[in-house]
Each structure stands twice: as structure tokens, then as C-alpha cells.
Design a protein around this motif. Structure first.
Motif, PDB file in Angstrom:
ATOM      1  N   TRP A  80     -67.783 -21.745 -52.919  1.00  0.00           N
ATOM      2  CA  TRP A  80     -66.807 -20.342 -53.394  1.00  0.00           C
ATOM      3  C   TRP A  80     -66.951 -20.242 -54.947  1.00  0.00           C
ATOM      4  N   PRO A  81     -66.633 -21.189 -55.669  1.00  0.00           N
ATOM      5  CA  PRO A  81     -66.864 -20.602 -57.224  1.00  0.00           C
ATOM      6  C   PRO A  81     -68.211 -20.169 -57.507  1.00  0.00           C
ATOM      7  N   ARG A  82     -69.428 -20.637 -57.141  1.00  0.00           N
ATOM      8  CA  ARG A  82     -70.659 -20.370 -57.238  1.00  0.00           C
ATOM      9  C   ARG A  82     -70.812 -19.009 -56.685  1.00  0.00           C
ATOM     10  N   LEU A  83     -70.473 -18.435 -55.529  1.00  0.00           N
ATOM     11  CA  LEU A  83     -70.595 -17.551 -54.847  1.00  0.00           C
ATOM     12  C   LEU A  83     -70.000 -16.285 -55.525  1.00  0.00           C
ATOM     13  N   ILE A  84     -68.657 -16.391 -56.080  1.00  0.00           N
ATOM     14  CA  ILE A  84     -68.291 -15.333 -57.033  1.00  0.00           C
ATOM     15  C   ILE A  84     -68.824 -15.261 -58.153  1.00  0.00           C
ATOM     16  N   GLN A  85     -69.401 -16.155 -58.597  1.00  0.00           N
ATOM     17  CA  GLN A  85     -70.226 -15.897 -59.999  1.00  0.00           C
ATOM     18  C   GLN A  85     -71.438 -15.088 -59.426  1.00  0.00           C
ATOM     19  N   ILE A  86     -71.939 -15.028 -58.325  1.00  0.00           N
ATOM     20  CA  ILE A  86     -73.117 -14.325 -58.136  1.00  0.00           C
ATOM     21  C   ILE A  86     -72.599 -12.532 -57.827  1.00  0.00           C
ATOM     22  N   TRP A  87     -71.599 -12.758 -57.184  1.00  0.00           N
ATOM     23  CA  TRP A  87     -71.064 -11.257 -56.929  1.00  0.00           C
ATOM     24  C   TRP A  87     -69.333 -11.355 -57.034  1.00  0.00           C
ATOM     25  N   PRO A  88     -68.820 -10.917 -58.131  1.00  0.00           N
ATOM     26  CA  PRO A  88     -67.322 -11.092 -58.360  1.00  0.00           C
ATOM     27  C   PRO A  88     -66.656 -10.238 -57.343  1.00  0.00           C
ATOM     28  N   ALA A  89     -67.112  -9.254 -56.610  1.00  0.00           N
ATOM     29  CA  ALA A  89     -66.383  -8.451 -55.659  1.00  0.00           C
ATOM     30  C   ALA A  89     -66.103  -9.217 -54.593  1.00  0.00           C
ATOM     31  N   TYR A  90     -66.649 -10.466 -54.021  1.00  0.00           N
ATOM     32  CA  TYR A  90     -66.284 -11.320 -53.109  1.00  0.00           C
ATOM     33  C   TYR A  90     -64.835 -11.610 -53.385  1.00  0.00           C
ATOM     34  N   GLU A  91     -64.299 -12.121 -54.569  1.00  0.00           N
ATOM     35  CA  GLU A  91     -63.050 -12.524 -55.075  1.00  0.00           C
ATOM     36  C   GLU A  91     -62.155 -11.431 -54.853  1.00  0.00           C
ATOM     37  N   SER A  92     -62.253 -10.191 -55.243  1.00  0.00           N
ATOM     38  CA  SER A  92     -61.736  -9.043 -55.181  1.00  0.00           C
ATOM     39  C   SER A  92     -61.291  -8.742 -53.683  1.00  0.00           C
ATOM     40  N   HIS A  93     -62.498  -8.668 -52.787  1.00  0.00           N
ATOM     41  CA  HIS A  93     -62.386  -8.513 -51.332  1.00  0.00           C
ATOM     42  C   HIS A  93     -61.473  -9.589 -50.785  1.00  0.00           C
ATOM     43  N   PHE A  94     -61.837 -10.795 -51.117  1.00  0.00           N
ATOM     44  CA  PHE A  94     -61.064 -11.841 -50.418  1.00  0.00           C
ATOM     45  C   PHE A  94     -59.240 -11.734 -50.685  1.00  0.00           C
ATOM     46  N   GLN A  95     -59.006 -11.524 -51.933  1.00  0.00           N
ATOM     47  CA  GLN A  95     -57.636 -11.413 -52.346  1.00  0.00           C
ATOM     48  C   GLN A  95     -57.278 -10.368 -51.456  1.00  0.00           C
ATOM     49  N   LYS A  96     -57.720  -9.277 -51.277  1.00  0.00           N
ATOM     50  CA  LYS A  96     -57.214  -8.124 -50.287  1.00  0.00           C
ATOM     51  C   LYS A  96     -57.029  -8.487 -48.861  1.00  0.00           C
ATOM     52  N   SER A  97     -58.246  -8.941 -48.355  1.00  0.00           N
ATOM     53  CA  SER A  97     -58.133  -9.364 -46.965  1.00  0.00           C
ATOM     54  C   SER A  97     -57.985 -10.584 -46.398  1.00  0.00           C
ATOM     55  N   GLY A  98     -58.249 -11.529 -47.233  1.00  0.00           N
ATOM     56  CA  GLY A  98     -58.043 -12.918 -46.953  1.00  0.00           C
ATOM     57  C   GLY A  98     -59.167 -13.289 -45.779  1.00  0.00           C
ATOM     58  N   ARG A  99     -60.097 -12.754 -45.775  1.00  0.00           N
ATOM     59  CA  ARG A  99     -61.226 -12.844 -44.640  1.00  0.00           C
ATOM     60  C   ARG A  99     -62.653 -13.056 -45.091  1.00  0.00           C
ATOM     61  N   ARG A 100     -63.254 -14.450 -44.923  1.00  0.00           N
ATOM     62  CA  ARG A 100     -64.556 -14.379 -45.533  1.00  0.00           C
ATOM     63  C   ARG A 100     -65.138 -15.188 -44.499  1.00  0.00           C
ATOM     64  N   ALA A 101     -66.492 -15.154 -44.578  1.00  0.00           N
ATOM     65  CA  ALA A 101     -67.554 -15.705 -43.583  1.00  0.00           C
ATOM     66  C   ALA A 101     -68.551 -16.496 -44.497  1.00  0.00           C
ATOM     67  N   ILE A 102     -68.492 -17.851 -44.622  1.00  0.00           N
ATOM     68  CA  ILE A 102     -69.659 -18.505 -45.261  1.00  0.00           C
ATOM     69  C   ILE A 102     -70.483 -19.442 -44.460  1.00  0.00           C
ATOM     70  N   PHE A 103     -71.808 -19.194 -44.575  1.00  0.00           N
ATOM     71  CA  PHE A 103     -72.645 -19.798 -43.447  1.00  0.00           C
ATOM     72  C   PHE A 103     -73.847 -20.705 -44.391  1.00  0.00           C
ATOM     73  N   ILE A 104     -74.232 -21.981 -43.846  1.00  0.00           N
ATOM     74  CA  ILE A 104     -75.118 -22.886 -44.401  1.00  0.00           C
ATOM     75  C   ILE A 104     -76.054 -22.651 -43.355  1.00  0.00           C
ATOM     76  N   LEU A 105     -77.229 -22.490 -43.901  1.00  0.00           N
ATOM     77  CA  LEU A 105     -78.710 -22.358 -42.950  1.00  0.00           C
ATOM     78  C   LEU A 105     -79.616 -23.305 -43.541  1.00  0.00           C
ATOM     79  N   GLU A 106     -80.248 -23.962 -42.481  1.00  0.00           N
ATOM     80  CA  GLU A 106     -81.152 -25.001 -42.797  1.00  0.00           C
ATOM     81  C   GLU A 106     -82.343 -24.502 -41.989  1.00  0.00           C
TER      82      GLU A 106
END
Length: 161
Positions: free
Chosen positions: A133-159
Motif C-alpha cells: 500500500w505505501p508504494r502504491l500511493i507513492q505511484i498514484w496519490p489519488a489511491y489514498e484520497s479515494h480510499f479515505q472516502k470509500s474504504g474500498r480497494r482491490a489489490i491483486f498479485i499476479l504471477e
């Protein structure tokens, strides 16, 4: 030219703009379709990075209802052989279709630059979310803003398969 300006980080306000309703609409309906087209036409040579450490891939999922391929540009993290993707609902939209499709059909095709391969996806565990999560919000700070408003996120690991 707007696409280049929006994706290269030329304007410091882009991070804030991406957290607004208008910004989300512009990204979804204008920027992403043009980005996808140019990425494909250039064989991944153009728009594989949007500057400021923001790497972009093309994610192709299978539509859960239609069975048709759906492709969207997505920021990503690389952790060794793993690819980490994130989507945060801004609170004023439905869940992004690629998230729903990936949950229904966890095999996806990724184009990273000129390389295209199939990947197996699974949703991140709480420990993985804490790690990425900390690295993802460095890439796109809007993730943090959206998560604070909605409380909903989806993070996937792909191999890679």
C-alpha cells in the motif's frame, strides 16, 4: 497532446486532479482509451511509463458476462516476478469492471512494454496489502484520497503462468 501532459506529470496538479470526479471521468473516458490505443499501436514503446516512477501496463481480462476481452491501462508495481495491481473505488462510482472480471476469471493477459504474457491473479492478503500500500500511493496519490472516502480497494498479485 493532452494525453502526454496528463501522463508525464508535467503538471503537479495531476495527482490532485486524479482524485476528483472530473479527473476520474477524464481518465476513464478520454485518457485511458487514447493511452490504450497508442500503447498498442507502438508495440508498447510509447506510454509504458507516465513519468514520476509510474509504470503502465495493458491489462486484458475476460468479461464475466460477455466472455469478451477487455483491456485497460493500469499502473503497476513489480516485486521480483510478481506484478501488483491496485484499484481504489472513489466512492462515487461502481467497482471498476477489470476488478470484477479478474475476480470472476483470474487469468489475465498483461502487456508490459512489448512483452505479452498470461498471468494468474489472486487478491492480496492483509500482510501483502500492508507491504504494498505505501508504494502504491507513492505511484498514484489519488489511491489514498479515494480510499479515505470509500474504504474500498482491490489489490491483486499476479504471477506469470
Amino acid at each position: 497532446m493532452l494525453v502526454a501532459v496528463c501522463y508525464t506529470g508535467v503538471f503537479p496538479m495531476m495527482d490532485r486532479f486524479g482524485a476528483t470526479r472530473l479527473g476520474v471521468w477524464m481518465i476513464k473516458h478520454v485518457i485511458a482509451p487514447v493511452h490504450r490505443l497508442l500503447y498498442r499501436l507502438s508495440g508498447g514503446r510509447l506510454f509504458a511509463s507516465s513519468g514520476a516512477g509510474r509504470e503502465v501496463l495493458l491489462l486484458t481480462t475476460t468479461g464475466r458476462l460477455t466472455g469478451k476481452d477487455r483491456t485497460t491501462p493500469v499502473y503497476y508495481l513489480r516485486d521480483g516476478n510478481r506484478i501488483i495491481l491496485c484499484n481504489v473505488n472513489p466512492g462515487f462510482e461502481r467497482t471498476n469492471p477489470w476488478v470484477i472480471n479478474l475476480r470472476a476469471h483470474p487469468i489475465a493477459r498483461l502487456q508490459i512494454g512489448s512483452e505479452i504474457a498470461e498471468y494468474q491473479a489472486c487478491e492480496a492478503t492483509e500482510a501483502e496489502i500492508d507491504l504494498y500500500w505505501p508504494r502504491l500511493i507513492q505511484i498514484w496519490p489519488a489511491y489514498e484520497s479515494h480510499f479515505q472516502k470509500s474504504g474500498r480497494r482491490a489489490i491483486f498479485i499476479l504471477e506469470r503462468r
